[in-house]
Design an enzyme around this catalytic site. Structure first.
Site, PDB file in Angstrom:
ATOM      1  N   GLY B 249       0.829  -1.211   0.000  1.00 55.54           N
ATOM      2  CA  GLY B 249       0.000   0.000   0.000  1.00 55.54           C
ATOM      3  C   GLY B 249       0.855   1.249   0.000  1.00 55.54           C
ATOM      4  N   PRO B 627      11.901  -9.483  15.456  1.00 51.25           N
ATOM      5  CA  PRO B 627      13.065  -8.970  14.714  1.00 51.25           C
ATOM      6  C   PRO B 627      13.089  -9.407  13.250  1.00 51.25           C
ATOM      7  CG  PRO B 627      13.740  -9.914  16.823  1.00 51.25           C
ATOM      8  CD  PRO B 627      12.289 -10.242  16.658  1.00 51.25           C
ATOM      9  N   GLY B 699       8.549   0.634  10.215  1.00 45.03           N
ATOM     10  CA  GLY B 699       8.406   0.446   8.775  1.00 45.03           C
ATOM     11  C   GLY B 699       8.711   1.678   7.955  1.00 45.03           C
ATOM     12  N   GLU B 700       8.528   2.847   8.527  1.00 42.70           N
ATOM     13  CA  GLU B 700       8.847   4.070   7.793  1.00 42.70           C
ATOM     14  C   GLU B 700      10.230   4.596   8.162  1.00 42.70           C
ATOM     15  OE1 GLU B 700       4.452   5.614   6.698  1.00 42.70           O
ATOM     16  OE2 GLU B 700       5.380   6.594   8.401  1.00 42.70           O
TER      17      GLU B 700
END
Lengths: 319, 740
Positions: B249, B627, B699-700
């Protein structure tokens, strides 16, 4: 995609005859380019003549000491052939530099020669494009033209021929062997096969209606060192910004064809002759008539530098 | 569950299941091609027809006439719905500014103007090509560089955390900058970028009376349920969304898109279910994109490298009523300096809508800020790692009374530098050669906010002792299924295999959703809350009165007595539902994640091609719940950073007003051959102010700063500074050493 009818041809001459007499008919080989274009209705054949049963899938020696490559030999098979790898390294390397393993498994030798431009405006049916719709105009001129031609272009079209394999064929002086609808055959020198766009950019090559490629003849091996250097924005799976196909002999003489710069593989006799004087001298001759856009002006120094890289490799002591 | 003070010791701290590098529990479904993605849900409703979207052929104008007669008469066609069937645009969904359908006005290229429904996909596609549309074209504004000088100041939020007011001033920047002995004053640009996720927008819509169900691909179920109700002008309770699997996405699926709206409208008109996957060539112009920016950075420092003045401005463009790309937001928080100025300007452009893409604001902002820091380090003759370390701050530099909850940026820098072998870098550019290759090393800092938001979940102890988790949370390829299962298993004392996780259904409790890297921490915290309730219910059911009941090995134990967990559900399933409510914890502390990125590149001295040789990220992102999944997120983000640095750019045709390279052949993203060895180091600093999970997003973060690290490495290799992304070979070619 428009609806179409489909049949499988049983002989090359029969295939040629069907396409010649059937309006809107086209040959279908591996289909890796044609089917994409049909989905976008850039190509709208009404009848497809599938040539895959024609047994044109062999690579054979010629009496002249060269090789004849059947039109249906896949890119994978051709680039893996022992004789090609040994004697025509530029060809094996050029093929390996193109597309992906999956596409090379499916793509044919003849089809590769016939692939159409990747100009983004050709691919967008909303945009004017003389190649897609003659007379509609060229939206690439004055538009996003970073990938497009710097030489041999016209006011009607600045598309490039996108392929890698044909660049190697060009330095090897291959001949394109065909059969026409009336059963006659001819051998077209690769130099004459692809056209420049001129006033008729919709016509990519000199094949007549229904004329079918049956094979490619390679003259006897040239010797020398073989190179294919492809320059692009990512490491794989991209069309060339510029490519250099070259065969260089011990004395520094040789042949060079530039890809990604024109509507056909770009090889100039005077440029070949200048090879011993270095890349700058070759490029001056090859691109003397260049008319780049602001976006793609860099291709000329890039082609020069890519050739310099090839020449440097040729001079380097071999491991 | 109100979270209004730092978390104490709790069952998650056992780390028997949480914190382990568990393979994803949905992995077998994905590797066998059996995970049900939206377009492939053939079994959910019978008699599905195929829809095909027609996009506008002009960038701005008005439709004069549409002739659909040939399309309607084409073989297999069920119905054709056009935008002219609606007198005006349908209402906007949340956070969007471009109308998805309705009315005669065209606001951007490839805006949906019709949907053709047929028995097969091929019939729908063929019929769509028969629609004839006449437009009155009107001139538009398509060139950011041309519009930028007149762009007004505009503040805003990315909708994914990063935000900045129109202008913000602390101290006296102008005076401090003028007085600074060492300065950088440069302008940089970043291009428009497309999400280009593998799975296109896709929806199957089916009506039952006045209720509609959409099997779709969407990151934010609750937002989108509300948006869809608004767009279709029906009550929210009449809308159900189901989105269990999402093929990427990156922010492009935060919102309801044209596939969902067209499928719902078409299914209503066709009186039968309709499925639509947006055609790839429409993806770039029909949807949203990361807007291009022109950024100006001024840094002033003392001779020993202390920043005294920081100014960062960004100009972007968007459709009228749009918001700016918040590229200055991290600059407000990343480095200490007493005198600061940030501002944003927003030009009106008639290109497609600019909106959130992975790390909106920070991603392009750090590509620039961290290149400017590299330039400052060079001007100071100082190591770039040291420059960053000495300008670290443990408090919000604009509000010194607000400390960071946890901030271990300096540890990221030191650990990363050590593991990477940074000390071997030659600080003088264009010095290291290996044959034809120019070799360089570069680094950059990474920063991304940690957003706290409400998130709820339900957990049920089944009669057979298994646990079922239900929440409208989504897994966009991130590993959500797995970390939720780990959370439930840890809390209830069962093996991971005993937990079933169901996601993405709007009938489930409302979660944080996936965006702004907030999903992992908030969604697991929501499940934690539900588990705490279930533990109470189980204890009560089994007759335990004690407060310290232990849940372990499938048993419930206290005061020397022990019972099987499944016993509690003997009379029937036990269900508990609760949510995580972070109250004002995100305001009392400044919460963020930090990284240091290190990169080694080789640049071909002949052709200027850049090849990445090594990449390393050291990340400070709270407790890492898994992890393996987290590493996967970070290496994916690093790969996206390679794309941003070297090749990704939506090419704007400023005459026709559209993104020209609108397919995957011409919009290049990295391929395997572009990506070298990638190493990820997670520092172990759980954050008790983030949630009971003590986790943060990652994630960013993995993307933030990568582009600058690559750019700085290229400079170190070549000595040529390119300030306009992407750094394609044409931008430095002729400044490289002579070769011919």
């Amino acid at each position: 995609m428009k609806s179409f009818t489909y049949e499988r041809a049983t002989s090359p001459a029969q295939a040629a005859a069907i396409v010649a007499r059937t309006p809107g008919a086209k040959f279908l080989g591996g289909g890796t380019n044609l089917l994409d274009l049909m989905k976008l209705e850039i190509e709208t054949p009404t009848h497809l003549v599938d040539v895959q049963d024609l047994k044109l899938d062999r690579i054979e020696k010629t009496r002249e000491g060269g090789l004849r490559i059947g039109a249906l030999v896949t890119n994978t098979a051709l680039s893996a052939d022992e004789r090609v790898r040994r004697d025509y390294g530029v060809l094996a390397r050029a093929i390996q530099a193109g597309a992906s393993g999956q596409l090379r498994n499916k793509a044919t030798t003849a089809g590769n020669l016939l692939q159409r431009t990747r100009c983004p405006y050709f691919y967008d049916p909303n945009m004017p494009c003389n190649k897609r719709k003659p007379g509609s105009g060229c939206s690439a001129i004055g538009g996003y033209s970073r990938q497009l031609a710097v030489v041999g272009s016209s006011d009607k079209c600045i598309a490039t021929y996108p392929g890698d394999m044909a660049q190697a064929m060009r330095v090897l002086d291959a001949a394109v062997e065909t059969v026409k609808a009336d059963g006659t055959t001819r051998a077209i020198p690769i130099a004459d096969f692809h056209r420049l766009p001129g006033d008729r950019p919709e016509i990519d090559n000199v094949l007549e209606r229904g004329e079918l490629i049956t094979g490619i003849a390679l003259p006897k091996p040239l010797g020398g060192q073989h190179f294919y250097q492809k320059v692009r924005d990512r490491a794989s799976y991209a069309f060339a910004l510029v490519s250099v196909a070259a065969v260089i002999q011990k004395d520094g003489s040789g042949r060079v064809s530039f890809g990604g710069v024109a509507h056909k593989p770009w090889r100039v006799a005077a440029a070949d002759a200048a090879l011993p004087q270095g890349a700058q001298a070759v490029a001056q001759r090859a691109f003397a008539e260049a008319r780049p856009t602001e976006d793609n002006r860099f291709k000329i120094p890039l082609a020069t530098r890519a050739l310099a890289s090839v020449i440097a490799q040729a001079k380097a002591p071999r491991a | 569950m109100k979270f209004d003070q730092p978390a104490g010791t709790n069952p998650i701290d056992q780390l028997k299941v949480v914190g382990r590098p568990t393979s994803r529990i949905d992995g077998p479904l994905k590797t066998t091609g059996t995970a049900p993605y939206a377009y492939e849900r053939h079994d959910v409703v019978p008699n599905q027809a195929y829809g095909y979207i027609v996009g506008a052929a002009v960038a701005k104008g008005r439709i004069r006439r549409m002739d659909t007669s040939a399309a309607k008469a084409a073989p297999g066609v069920v119905t054709v719905v056009t935008t002219l069937d609606f007198p005006k645009p349908l209402p906007l969904g949340m956070q969007n500014i471009a109308h998805l359908f309705g009315g005669a006005d065209v606001a951007h290229y490839h805006q949906a103007i019709a949907v053709v429904v047929a028995d097969t996909f091929e019939q729908a596609r063929a019929a769509a090509a028969l629609i004839r549309t006449d437009y009155d074209r009107v001139p538009g504004r398509f060139d950011l560089a041309r519009e930028a000088p007149n762009a007004p100041l505009e503040g805003g939020s990315s909708g994914e955390g990063s935000a900045a007011p129109a202008i913000d001033r602390i101290g006296d920047f102008a005076k401090a900058f003028a007085a600074a002995p060492v300065k950088v004053d440069r302008t940089y640009t970043t291009p428009d970028e497309s999400h280009m996720m593998m799975e296109p927008f896709a929806t199957i819509a089916s009506w039952d009376g006045d209720k509609v169900t959409l099997w779709t691909s969407n990151q934010m179920i609750a937002w989108s349920k509300g948006s869809l109700a608004k767009i279709l002008s029906i009550p929210p309770e009449n809308v159900r969304l189901d989105s269990p699997y999402i093929g990427g996405g990156f922010g492009g699926k935060l919102f309801v898109r044209a596939d969902a709206v067209c499928a719902a409208l078409a299914a209503r008109a066709a009186r039968r279910p309709v499925k639509i996957a947006m055609q790839r060539p429409l993806m770039a112009n029909n949807s949203t994109h990361r807007p291009a920016t022109i950024q100006h950075v001024r840094l002033g420092a003392t001779k020993d490298g202390r920043l005294t003045a920081i100014a960062h401005s960004s100009t972007s463009g968007n459709l009228p009523e749009g918001k700016p790309e918040t590229a200055v937001s991290q600059t407000k928080l990343f480095y200490a300096a007493p005198n600061r100025e940030t501002y944003m300007k927003l030009a009106v452009l008639d290109l497609p809508e600019g909106n959130a893409m992975r790390a909106p604001g920070e991603a392009p902002g750090l590509m620039v800020l961290e290149m400017a820091m590299d330039e400052l380090a060079e001007a100071l003759d100082m190591d770039p790692v040291e420059l960053r370390a000495i300008n670290d701050t443990q408090v919000d530099p604009e509000k010194p009374g607000t400390p960071f909850s946890e901030r271990h940026y300096v540890e990221c820098l030191r650990t990363g530098a050590g593991r990477f072998g940074w000390s071997r870098r030659n600080p003088k550019p264009a010095q290291v050669r290996e044959g034809r290759w120019l070799i360089g090393m570069g680094m950059a800092g990474g920063f991304r906010g940690n957003i706290l938001t409400k998130s709820a979940a339900r957990i049920r102890l089944e009669r057979n002792g298994r646990l079922t988790v239900e929440t409208d949370m989504t897994d966009i390829g991130t590993g959500t299924y797995t970390i939720l299962a780990q959370t439930a298993a840890e809390m209830m004392g069962v093996p991971l295999s005993q937990v079933d996780v169901k996601l993405g259904d709007s009938d489930f409790p409302k979660s944080a959703g996936s965006g702004g890297q907030w999903g992992a921490n908030n969604a697991t915290a929501g499940l934690y809350a539900a588990c705490m309730k279930l533990r109470e219910a189980v204890a009560q059911q089994l007759g335990f009165n004690s407060a310290d009941v232990a849940f372990a090995d499938g048993k419930v134990s206290a005061g020397g007595r022990s019972a099987a967990l499944a016993e509690a559900a003997r009379a029937g399933p036990l269900t508990a539902e609760d949510g995580f409510d972070p109250t004002d914890m995100g305001e009392r502390w400044q919460q963020a994640t930090f990284a240091a990125h290190f990169v080694e590149v080789a640049v071909d001295s002949f052709t200027g091609e850049t090849r990445i040789r090594r990449m390393l990220a050291a990340c400070d992102a709270g407790r890492i719940l898994n992890p393996k999944a987290a590493r996967s997120q970070v290496i994916g983000a690093m790969t996206m950073g390679v794309g941003a640095a070297l090749m990704e750019e939506l090419a704007v045709d400023t005459r026709f007003g559209f993104f020209v390279n609108h397919d995957l052949a011409s919009y290049e993203v990295p391929v395997h051959a572009d990506i070298p060895h990638q190493e990820v180091i997670f520092l172990d600093f759980p954050d008790d102010k983030s949630s009971p999970m003590k986790a943060k997003g990652v994630g960013e973060l993995g993307l933030c700063g990568v582009g600058a690290a690559i750019a700085n490495a290229i400079y170190n290799a070549t000595g040529v500074r390119v300030r306009d992304y992407p750094i394609t070979l044409d931008k430095h070619l002729e400044k490289l050493p002579q070769v011919a």
